[in-house]
Design a protein around this motif. Structure first.
Motif, PDB file in Angstrom:
ATOM      1  N   ALA A 284      34.064   6.406  58.516  1.00 21.80           N
ATOM      2  CA  ALA A 284      33.411   5.527  57.552  1.00 21.80           C
ATOM      3  C   ALA A 284      32.810   6.386  56.452  1.00 21.80           C
ATOM      4  CB  ALA A 284      32.328   4.688  58.230  1.00 21.80           C
ATOM      5  N   THR A 285      32.423   5.738  55.354  1.00 26.53           N
ATOM      6  CA  THR A 285      31.823   6.435  54.224  1.00 26.53           C
ATOM      7  C   THR A 285      30.412   5.893  53.969  1.00 26.53           C
ATOM      8  OG1 THR A 285      32.615   4.857  52.576  1.00 26.53           O
ATOM      9  CG2 THR A 285      34.104   6.674  53.168  1.00 26.53           C
ATOM     10  N   ARG A 286      29.723   6.500  53.019  1.00 24.04           N
ATOM     11  CA  ARG A 286      28.367   6.061  52.670  1.00 24.04           C
ATOM     12  C   ARG A 286      28.346   4.576  52.329  1.00 24.04           C
ATOM     13  NH1 ARG A 286      23.360   8.214  50.695  1.00 24.04           N
ATOM     14  NH2 ARG A 286      21.961   6.427  50.611  1.00 24.04           N
ATOM     15  N   GLU A 287      29.367   4.114  51.613  1.00 25.32           N
ATOM     16  CA  GLU A 287      29.432   2.702  51.250  1.00 25.32           C
ATOM     17  C   GLU A 287      29.394   1.803  52.479  1.00 25.32           C
ATOM     18  OE1 GLU A 287      32.450  -0.380  48.866  1.00 25.32           O
ATOM     19  OE2 GLU A 287      32.764   1.792  48.771  1.00 25.32           O
ATOM     20  N   ASP A 288      30.089   2.208  53.528  1.00 24.38           N
ATOM     21  CA  ASP A 288      30.126   1.405  54.754  1.00 24.38           C
ATOM     22  C   ASP A 288      28.785   1.466  55.491  1.00 24.38           C
ATOM     23  OD1 ASP A 288      32.983   0.896  54.385  1.00 24.38           O
ATOM     24  OD2 ASP A 288      33.215   3.007  54.916  1.00 24.38           O
ATOM     25  N   PHE A 289      28.193   2.651  55.573  1.00 27.29           N
ATOM     26  CA  PHE A 289      26.874   2.772  56.205  1.00 27.29           C
ATOM     27  C   PHE A 289      25.865   1.872  55.488  1.00 27.29           C
ATOM     28  CE2 PHE A 289      28.788   6.377  58.226  1.00 27.29           C
ATOM     29  CZ  PHE A 289      28.001   6.709  59.327  1.00 27.29           C
ATOM     30  N   ASP A 290      25.885   1.888  54.154  1.00 27.79           N
ATOM     31  CA  ASP A 290      24.951   1.067  53.387  1.00 27.79           C
ATOM     32  C   ASP A 290      25.191  -0.419  53.650  1.00 27.79           C
ATOM     33  OD1 ASP A 290      23.782   3.325  52.286  1.00 27.79           O
ATOM     34  OD2 ASP A 290      24.850   3.184  50.370  1.00 27.79           O
ATOM     35  N   HIS A 291      26.445  -0.815  53.736  1.00 31.49           N
ATOM     36  CA  HIS A 291      26.781  -2.216  54.009  1.00 31.49           C
ATOM     37  C   HIS A 291      26.257  -2.640  55.374  1.00 31.49           C
ATOM     38  CE1 HIS A 291      28.757  -5.995  54.154  1.00 31.49           C
ATOM     39  NE2 HIS A 291      29.857  -5.616  54.752  1.00 31.49           N
ATOM     40  N   VAL A 292      26.398  -1.768  56.358  1.00 35.75           N
ATOM     41  CA  VAL A 292      25.904  -2.080  57.702  1.00 35.75           C
ATOM     42  C   VAL A 292      24.379  -2.216  57.686  1.00 35.75           C
ATOM     43  CG1 VAL A 292      25.647  -1.237  60.067  1.00 35.75           C
ATOM     44  CG2 VAL A 292      27.852  -1.031  58.891  1.00 35.75           C
ATOM     45  N   VAL A 293      23.706  -1.273  57.059  1.00 31.14           N
ATOM     46  CA  VAL A 293      22.240  -1.319  57.020  1.00 31.14           C
ATOM     47  C   VAL A 293      21.763  -2.610  56.358  1.00 31.14           C
ATOM     48  CG1 VAL A 293      20.180  -0.249  56.018  1.00 31.14           C
ATOM     49  CG2 VAL A 293      21.919   1.173  57.126  1.00 31.14           C
ATOM     50  N   SER A 294      22.369  -2.974  55.223  1.00 31.25           N
ATOM     51  CA  SER A 294      21.943  -4.188  54.539  1.00 31.25           C
ATOM     52  C   SER A 294      22.272  -5.429  55.361  1.00 31.25           C
ATOM     53  CB  SER A 294      22.592  -4.278  53.154  1.00 31.25           C
ATOM     54  OG  SER A 294      23.996  -4.423  53.244  1.00 31.25           O
ATOM     55  N   SER A 295      23.364  -5.404  56.115  1.00 32.64           N
ATOM     56  CA  SER A 295      23.739  -6.547  56.946  1.00 32.64           C
ATOM     57  C   SER A 295      22.803  -6.702  58.132  1.00 32.64           C
ATOM     58  CB  SER A 295      25.188  -6.400  57.424  1.00 32.64           C
ATOM     59  OG  SER A 295      26.084  -6.393  56.327  1.00 32.64           O
ATOM     60  N   ILE A 296      22.343  -5.586  58.704  1.00 33.34           N
ATOM     61  CA  ILE A 296      21.340  -5.655  59.772  1.00 33.34           C
ATOM     62  C   ILE A 296      20.033  -6.213  59.214  1.00 33.34           C
ATOM     63  CG2 ILE A 296      19.929  -4.307  61.372  1.00 33.34           C
ATOM     64  CD1 ILE A 296      22.294  -2.396  61.703  1.00 33.34           C
ATOM     65  N   ARG A 297      19.640  -5.719  58.050  1.00 34.54           N
ATOM     66  CA  ARG A 297      18.403  -6.193  57.421  1.00 34.54           C
ATOM     67  C   ARG A 297      18.431  -7.706  57.184  1.00 34.54           C
ATOM     68  NH1 ARG A 297      18.424  -1.447  52.923  1.00 34.54           N
ATOM     69  NH2 ARG A 297      17.164   0.120  54.022  1.00 34.54           N
ATOM     70  N   SER A 298      19.592  -8.220  56.794  1.00 34.88           N
ATOM     71  CA  SER A 298      19.700  -9.644  56.454  1.00 34.88           C
ATOM     72  C   SER A 298      19.906 -10.531  57.673  1.00 34.88           C
ATOM     73  CB  SER A 298      20.849  -9.853  55.466  1.00 34.88           C
ATOM     74  OG  SER A 298      22.105  -9.534  56.070  1.00 34.88           O
ATOM     75  N   GLY A 299      19.961  -9.920  58.861  1.00 33.85           N
ATOM     76  CA  GLY A 299      20.092 -10.700  60.081  1.00 33.85           C
ATOM     77  C   GLY A 299      21.505 -11.132  60.418  1.00 33.85           C
ATOM     78  N   GLN A 300      22.500 -10.542  59.763  1.00 30.86           N
ATOM     79  CA  GLN A 300      23.889 -10.930  60.006  1.00 30.86           C
ATOM     80  C   GLN A 300      24.523 -10.195  61.181  1.00 30.86           C
ATOM     81  OE1 GLN A 300      24.912 -10.190  55.650  1.00 30.86           O
ATOM     82  NE2 GLN A 300      26.154 -12.003  56.043  1.00 30.86           N
ATOM     83  N   VAL A 301      23.833  -9.171  61.691  1.00 33.74           N
ATOM     84  CA  VAL A 301      24.357  -8.392  62.816  1.00 33.74           C
ATOM     85  C   VAL A 301      23.405  -8.536  64.004  1.00 33.74           C
ATOM     86  CG1 VAL A 301      25.101  -6.121  63.615  1.00 33.74           C
ATOM     87  CG2 VAL A 301      25.383  -6.739  61.207  1.00 33.74           C
ATOM     88  N   PRO A 302      23.853  -9.118  65.109  1.00 28.87           N
ATOM     89  CA  PRO A 302      22.974  -9.339  66.272  1.00 28.87           C
ATOM     90  C   PRO A 302      22.827  -8.071  67.114  1.00 28.87           C
ATOM     91  CG  PRO A 302      25.146 -10.226  66.719  1.00 28.87           C
ATOM     92  CD  PRO A 302      25.188  -9.708  65.307  1.00 28.87           C
ATOM     93  N   VAL A 303      22.113  -7.099  66.567  1.00 27.34           N
ATOM     94  CA  VAL A 303      21.982  -5.796  67.217  1.00 27.34           C
ATOM     95  C   VAL A 303      21.411  -5.936  68.625  1.00 27.34           C
ATOM     96  CG1 VAL A 303      20.769  -3.594  67.134  1.00 27.34           C
ATOM     97  CG2 VAL A 303      21.824  -4.501  65.072  1.00 27.34           C
ATOM     98  N   GLY A 304      20.408  -6.793  68.784  1.00 31.11           N
ATOM     99  CA  GLY A 304      19.779  -6.950  70.088  1.00 31.11           C
ATOM    100  C   GLY A 304      20.723  -7.462  71.153  1.00 31.11           C
TER     101      GLY A 304
END
Length: 340
Positions: A284-304
């Motif tokens: 993955a690249t920085r762009e993908d890491f940033d997308h993941v971080v923003s998606s976790i922040r917005s509640g779109q990724v059920p990390v728990g």
């Protein structure tokens, strides 16, 4: 400094290592907080990784906190970070094209060089992404989720595309989540009914397809005989990757998210009559890491929900070997390295 060492296949031991030297120019030292256990780590423990030299400190899904700076770095001590574990050369053709994820001389922490099953590590500042508003556990999931996010971006599949993700392990589930975020209509396929039920019951995906002798028939039924617009294979199994060609619609795309040592064979007439696009996806690249971080922040990724198992740096020497064979209920295990 405490570390977990794999001196040879089938063995893990806690060792005491010398403190780190001062970070060189452009590098920083970080205190590791949490590390995710990847399928690669289980393969290393089992002696199944083809390009690894022992002994090795594993661990490449890393959250940490900056503790000291080398000259020329600006990130402040105390900053919580996600660590990009892909160390690239910066000068090869891939790096010059902005693709350090497939650098010709890439070294991955925990694989080609020692990783983060250790209290402190040295990392280039460019590989650190501040994540002050993520929990340390969530930050340790970013790297494996970025693999799937990168694969989805590589597919270029438009919103509304019908997507099939083959393999409902952590990488496949991450790919499915980011396929859904991209607006795709997602279906999962796996040999395990338990994993498919987890995806449906816990992650909100529709009924999956069991990868058995009737899989191709079920694909046809789900797609009115057309096949899927985009297919992602995240199994790490050559037979599945070869079968995946048959699930792609005419004009569709097949993305290989996983990698195997095997040769992959396919029917050239079937490939050409579909005018299929075949895509490789690596890291993955920085762009993908940033997308993941923003998606976790917005509640779109059920990390728990994805984190199903937890352990510590002291207990992982017993837990990882057990989880290598006892897979039931296991999606993502997280190791707490920092003291409570």
């Amino acid at each position: 400094m405490k570390a977990v060492l794999c001196p040879q296949p089938g063995r893990l031991e806690i060792v005491d290592r010398a403190p780190l030297p001062a970070p060189p120019a452009g590098w920083v030292s970080v205190a590791v907080s949490h590390v995710g256990i990847c399928g690669t780590d289980y393969h290393i423990f089992a002696g199944k990784h083809p390009f690894l030299e022992y002994p090795r400190v594993m661990g490449h899904e890393i959250s940490a906190t900056v503790i000291a700076n080398g000259s020329g770095t600006v990130i402040a001590p105390g900053t919580p970070v996600v660590v990009n574990p892909y160390l690239s050369c910066g000068t090869c053709i891939a790096c010059r094209r902005g693709k350090p994820n497939c650098c010709t001389a890439i070294k991955v922490l925990g694989v080609h060089t020692d990783g983060a099953f250790c209290e402190e590590i040295l990392v280039p500042e460019s590989n650190l992404y501040p994540a002050p508003d993520l929990t340390p556990e969530a930050a340790a999931t970013v790297e494996f989720l970025a693999i799937g996010a990168h694969a989805v971006r590589r597919s270029t599949a438009a919103a509304g595309s019908r997507a099939l993700i083959i393999g409902a392990g952590p990488i496949g589930l991450g790919t499915a989540i980011f396929s859904r975020i991209a607006g795709h209509a997602v279906t999962l396929m796996d040999t395990s009914r338990e994993r498919l039920e987890f995806a449906t019951d816990r992650l909100g995906f529709g009924p999956g397809i069991v990868a058995d002798q009737n899989a191709r028939q079920h694909v046809a039924e789900r797609t009115d005989g057309d096949g899927f617009d985009v297919v992602f294979d995240a199994t790490g199994y050559g037979g599945s990757m070869e079968a995946a060609f048959g699930h792609v619609a005419h004009g569709g795309t097949l993305v290989f998210v996983s990698v195997v040592k095997d040769d992959i064979r396919f029917s050239d007439p079937e490939f050409h009559k579909r005018e299929m696009t075949l895509v490789g996806s690596r890291n993955a690249t920085r762009e993908d890491f940033d997308h993941v971080v923003s998606s976790i922040r917005s509640g779109q990724v059920p990390v728990g929900t994805l984190i199903t198992h937890r352990t510590t740096i002291d207990a992982v020497v017993e837990d990882l070997p057990r989880w290598a064979s006892e897979k039931s209920g296991l999606v993502k295990a997280i190791v707490r390295i920092a003291a409570a």
